[in-house]
Design a protein around this motif. Structure first.
Motif, PDB file in Angstrom:
ATOM      1  N   TYR A   1       0.845  -1.200   0.000  1.00 12.62           N
ATOM      2  CA  TYR A   1       0.000   0.000   0.000  1.00 12.62           C
ATOM      3  C   TYR A   1       0.881   1.251   0.000  1.00 12.62           C
ATOM      4  O   TYR A   1       0.696   2.158  -0.814  1.00 12.62           O
TER       5      TYR A   1
ATOM      6  N   GLN B   1       2.092   6.676  -6.964  1.00  9.77           N
ATOM      7  CA  GLN B   1       1.005   7.493  -7.496  1.00  9.77           C
ATOM      8  C   GLN B   1       1.130   8.955  -7.073  1.00  9.77           C
ATOM      9  O   GLN B   1       0.843   9.866  -7.858  1.00  9.77           O
TER      10      GLN B   1
ATOM     11  N   ARG C   1      -2.209  -6.958  -7.017  1.00  9.36           N
ATOM     12  CA  ARG C   1      -3.442  -7.490  -7.595  1.00  9.36           C
ATOM     13  C   ARG C   1      -4.190  -8.353  -6.581  1.00  9.36           C
ATOM     14  O   ARG C   1      -5.432  -8.335  -6.528  1.00  9.36           O
TER      15      ARG C   1
ATOM     16  N   TYR D   1      -6.065  -6.116  -4.367  1.00 15.40           N
ATOM     17  CA  TYR D   1      -7.208  -5.528  -5.071  1.00 15.40           C
ATOM     18  C   TYR D   1      -8.338  -6.546  -5.245  1.00 15.40           C
ATOM     19  O   TYR D   1      -9.493  -6.275  -4.906  1.00 15.40           O
ATOM     20  N   GLU D   2      -7.990  -7.721  -5.741  1.00 16.41           N
ATOM     21  CA  GLU D   2      -9.023  -8.713  -6.055  1.00 16.41           C
ATOM     22  C   GLU D   2      -9.707  -9.254  -4.810  1.00 16.41           C
ATOM     23  O   GLU D   2     -10.901  -9.563  -4.842  1.00 16.41           O
TER      24      GLU D   2
ATOM     25  N   GLU E   1     -12.458  -6.547  -1.503  1.00 21.53           N
ATOM     26  CA  GLU E   1     -13.758  -5.957  -1.854  1.00 21.53           C
ATOM     27  C   GLU E   1     -14.265  -4.974  -0.807  1.00 21.53           C
ATOM     28  O   GLU E   1     -14.967  -4.013  -1.131  1.00 21.53           O
TER      29      GLU E   1
ATOM     30  N   GLU F   1      -9.855   1.645   0.340  1.00 17.67           N
ATOM     31  CA  GLU F   1      -8.725   2.135  -0.445  1.00 17.67           C
ATOM     32  C   GLU F   1      -8.273   1.114  -1.487  1.00 17.67           C
ATOM     33  O   GLU F   1      -7.130   1.130  -1.954  1.00 17.67           O
ATOM     34  N   ARG F   2      -9.169   0.264  -1.857  1.00 15.04           N
ATOM     35  CA  ARG F   2      -8.861  -0.823  -2.791  1.00 15.04           C
ATOM     36  C   ARG F   2      -8.214  -0.338  -4.089  1.00 15.04           C
ATOM     37  O   ARG F   2      -7.289  -0.969  -4.607  1.00 15.04           O
ATOM     38  N   ASP F   3      -8.667   0.787  -4.620  1.00 17.19           N
ATOM     39  CA  ASP F   3      -8.186   1.245  -5.924  1.00 17.19           C
ATOM     40  C   ASP F   3      -6.710   1.631  -5.916  1.00 17.19           C
ATOM     41  O   ASP F   3      -6.082   1.718  -6.982  1.00 17.19           O
TER      42      ASP F   3
ATOM     43  N   LYS G   1      -4.426  -0.711  -7.819  1.00 19.43           N
ATOM     44  CA  LYS G   1      -4.408  -0.808  -9.271  1.00 19.43           C
ATOM     45  C   LYS G   1      -3.069  -0.292  -9.797  1.00 19.43           C
ATOM     46  O   LYS G   1      -2.526   0.677  -9.276  1.00 19.43           O
TER      47      LYS G   1
END
Length: 489
Positions: A209, A216, A260, A263-264, A267, A271-273, A276
């Motif tokens: 994370y 980003q 991944r 993320y997968e 759910e 802050e899941r995105d 990506k």
């Protein structure tokens, strides 16, 4: 040897078990190194793979890998190459089967079904998986085997990374779990962290994370690769490889796989995105630039020069000299907590960048308790032992001042976790306290401070100092009376 006793379920029979020999399933880089580290501890192992050539290759690589996995090259004599076709009966010789095959559930299930008929009734079975749910791994196992199953997640390279995350299932026998924890700590020299069956457990959940937020934020604020690594490495108590160099060493494909998984399987994570892939990571992956193993990733060596990638274009260019006032201010301090504070509260671009990635990581870590761990100190230990941080998230928060950090977060509209605000309202200003030889940590579930358990064979100098045993100290060293006529400098 580590010895333990346990009573078999439903029987008044006392069974004794000890770990004297181990089978490691999978002779890839990680499996071979696990067998190598067992050999370092004097534990013989059977190293299994599909063919004799693969098993032998795994052993041979132990003498050429860098950093060296073995204390001495001759330790390979304790590792026996085996195949499932020719040697599967030998599974019955071992007390612990440590599975480290490819991260695919179908492959793991196939391997389990191959070895189960030969597994002795007292043997422990564990997986070194970094992301497959324990519930999925145990679903096809017989009940009596599921009781002896757990996840043992070692960090790579296992000789050097202290962290061992343990995950037990609802049917895992406490005695089995405790036996592996004791063996890992006292024989393999590991720091044990008790994790839960959640995506990427503790270390990779928080660490990846933080890494993805850093990438980003760097793109958003227009920082270069070398600027980010200058601000997120040894200056703030992190490894010299910092952010982008760490990603290259780990492998960008591995980083993407771990992200991944979060993320997968995340759910319910708000802050899941974050997990990506940013466009630059996809660009590097698609062009086969996977980091150190392909000689190109975020960095690329050309002749004697090390080039860095442009996070917008994906093109390489010479590194530029990094100059920030925040960096200079942080360098003026000795203690890592003071350095972090100086940088985070600097008003220049470096300070704004570092505060953004730090504050978001602190909030994310706080929001993951008790989801990924019941204790704050296990989160901090995972980051210190698995990612090489000098201070974990909550130790960092304490170093900066909990109220000071929370005040700024609220001023900027950042969502401070409710339990942190509740703690402050009770008058408690720190997550950790150290007094009279007892180290305590705040427990959000009970809203009280609880003593942190310490292994009996370990001496913590900070605890000894708090007992008033510091004979003399100056700016560079302390002289501590450990008792029995022993002084520690």
């Amino acid at each position: 040897m580590v010895r333990s006793t346990f009573e078999s379920i439903g029987k008044e029979v006392i069974m004794s078990a000890q770990i004297e020999k181990v089978a490691v399933l999978g002779a890839g880089v990680m499996g071979a190194q696990l067998a190598g580290h067992l050999a370092n501890a004097g534990i013989p192992s059977l190293l299994f793979d599909l063919t004799p050539e693969l098993a032998r290759k795994g052993i041979d690589t132990l003498t050429s890998l860098k950093p060296a996995p073995l204390y001495k090259p001759k330790n390979t004599q304790l590792i026996t190459p085996c195949t499932y076709d020719q040697d599967v009966e030998r599974i019955g010789e071992v007390d612990w089967v440590l599975e480290a095959v490819a991260e695919r559930l179908d492959i793991k299930e196939q391997v389990y079904q191959t070895i189960l008929p030969h597994l002795k009734s007292t043997a422990i079975l564990s997986s070194n998986t970094s992301g497959i749910p324990l519930a999925a791994l145990t679903e096809p196992l017989p009940d009596e085997v599921a009781e002896r199953f757990l996840i043992t997640h070692f960090f790579n390279p296992p000789r050097y990374m202290r962290l061992l995350e343990l995950v037990k299932g609802p049917t895992t026998r406490p005695e089995v779990y405790d036996q592996i924890a004791e063996f890992g700590r006292t024989v393999l020299g590991k720091g044990i962290v008790h994790a839960k069956d959640t995506p990427n457990f503790i270390g990779n959940r928080i660490g990846v994370y933080g890494l993805m937020v850093t990438i980003q934020t760097a793109i958003k604020m227009g920082l270069t690769v070398e600027e980010v690594d200058k601000l997120t490495g040894t200056l703030v108590g992190r490894p010299k490889s910092a952010t982008f160099r760490t990603a290259d060493v780990v492998g960008l494909d591995t980083l993407a796989h771990v992200a991944r998984t979060s993320y997968e399987r995340g759910e319910t994570d708000p802050e899941r995105d974050i997990f990506k892939n940013p466009p630059i990571l996809d660009q590097l992956l698609e062009s086969g630039r996977l980091g150190q193993k392909t000689k190109a990733g975020f960095y690329k060596k050309e002749g004697k020069d090390i080039l860095s990638v442009d996070l917008e274009t994906g093109e390489y260019g010479p590194q530029k000299r990094v100059r920030f006032d925040g960096y200079r201010l942080a360098k003026e301090h000795q203690k890592v907590g003071d350095k972090i504070a100086a940088l985070a509260f600097s008003e220049d671009k470096a300070g704004q960048f570092f505060w953004e990635i730090l504050s978001r990581t602190l909030i994310y870590s706080a929001n993951r308790v008790p989801e990924i761990s019941d204790t704050l100190y296990d989160v901090d230990r995972a980051m210190r032992w698995g990612f090489g941080w000098e201070l974990g998230p909550f130790e960092t928060w304490d170093a900066l001042g909990v109220e000071r950090v929370v005040d700024r977060m609220q001023l900027e509209g950042k969502p401070v976790p409710d339990w942190v605000l509740q703690m402050i309202r009770t008058g408690r200003k720190r997550f950790y306290t150290l007094q009279d030889g007892v180290s305590s940590c705040y427990q959000p579930q009970t809203k009280t401070a609880e003593e942190i358990p310490t292994p009996p064979e370990t001496i913590f100098l900070s605890l000894e100092k708090s007992k008033g045993k510091c004979v003399r100290r100056d700016w560079s060293a302390s002289l501590i009376d450990l008792g029995d006529g022993v002084l520690n400098v």
